[in-house]
Design a protein around this motif. Structure first.
Motif, PDB file in Angstrom:
ATOM      1  N   LEU A  60       0.861  -1.177   0.000  1.00 11.49           N
ATOM      2  CA  LEU A  60       0.000   0.000   0.000  1.00 11.49           C
ATOM      3  C   LEU A  60       0.895   1.224   0.000  1.00 11.49           C
ATOM      4  O   LEU A  60       1.734   1.389   0.884  1.00 11.49           O
ATOM      5  N   MET A  61       0.737   2.066  -1.015  1.00 13.94           N
ATOM      6  CA  MET A  61       1.491   3.316  -1.097  1.00 13.94           C
ATOM      7  C   MET A  61       0.510   4.464  -0.913  1.00 13.94           C
ATOM      8  O   MET A  61      -0.412   4.632  -1.709  1.00 13.94           O
ATOM      9  N   TYR A  62       0.724   5.241   0.134  1.00  9.70           N
ATOM     10  CA  TYR A  62      -0.125   6.404   0.414  1.00  9.70           C
ATOM     11  C   TYR A  62       0.708   7.644   0.140  1.00  9.70           C
ATOM     12  O   TYR A  62       1.712   7.885   0.798  1.00  9.70           O
ATOM     13  N   LEU A  63       0.312   8.396  -0.877  1.00  5.64           N
ATOM     14  CA  LEU A  63       1.039   9.594  -1.273  1.00  5.64           C
ATOM     15  C   LEU A  63       0.217  10.825  -0.907  1.00  5.64           C
ATOM     16  O   LEU A  63      -0.524  11.362  -1.721  1.00  5.64           O
ATOM     17  N   PRO A  64       0.330  11.299   0.345  1.00  2.00           N
ATOM     18  CA  PRO A  64      -0.515  12.403   0.784  1.00  2.00           C
ATOM     19  C   PRO A  64      -0.108  13.750   0.211  1.00  2.00           C
ATOM     20  O   PRO A  64      -0.910  14.674   0.200  1.00  2.00           O
ATOM     21  N   VAL A  65       1.120  13.889  -0.245  1.00  2.00           N
ATOM     22  CA  VAL A  65       1.580  15.150  -0.818  1.00  2.00           C
ATOM     23  C   VAL A  65       1.164  15.166  -2.282  1.00  2.00           C
ATOM     24  O   VAL A  65       1.431  14.240  -3.031  1.00  2.00           O
TER      25      VAL A  65
END
Length: 108
Positions: free
Chosen positions: A24-29
């Motif tokens: 799971l890759m969470y890219l908040p930026v």
């Protein structure tokens, strides 16, 4: 000695040393530069058999098999980015002054 070598070789070839995983890759930026840095990692993992789920605000063009994208809307950041980008293009006041003006609600 050759028999032991053949036995070890057989065991190494018969049993896989690694398995693919779920990532799971969470890219908040939401910036394009962060997206450009992490998308090749996600593509590489997917191409090597991992199941990658990426949460992002910027869609990827031509994702490989094994890569699932969850797109989230960020209207507030999109508005900021558009205002900031136009301010950077239209003014020669510098990066910091331009960013301060946009953050304080000024227009380009």
């Amino acid at each position: 000695m050759p028999l032991l070598f053949l036995l070890l070789l057989f065991l190494l070839l018969a049993f896989p040393l690694s398995d693919a995983g779920n990532v799971l890759m969470y890219l908040p930026v939401c910036t394009r530069s962060h997206h450009n840095a992490w998308v090749p990692v996600a593509h590489g993992l997917a191409l090597h058999g991992h199941k990658v789920t990426m949460v992002t605000t910027i869609p990827t063009t031509d994702p490989p098999d094994g890569l699932t994208e969850i797109l989230i809307a960020s209207e507030q950041f999109s508005g900021f980015l558009a205002s900031y980008s136009s301010s950077m293009v239209s003014d020669s006041i510098g990066v910091l002054a331009s960013l301060q003006r946009v953050v304080q609600g000024g227009e380009a």
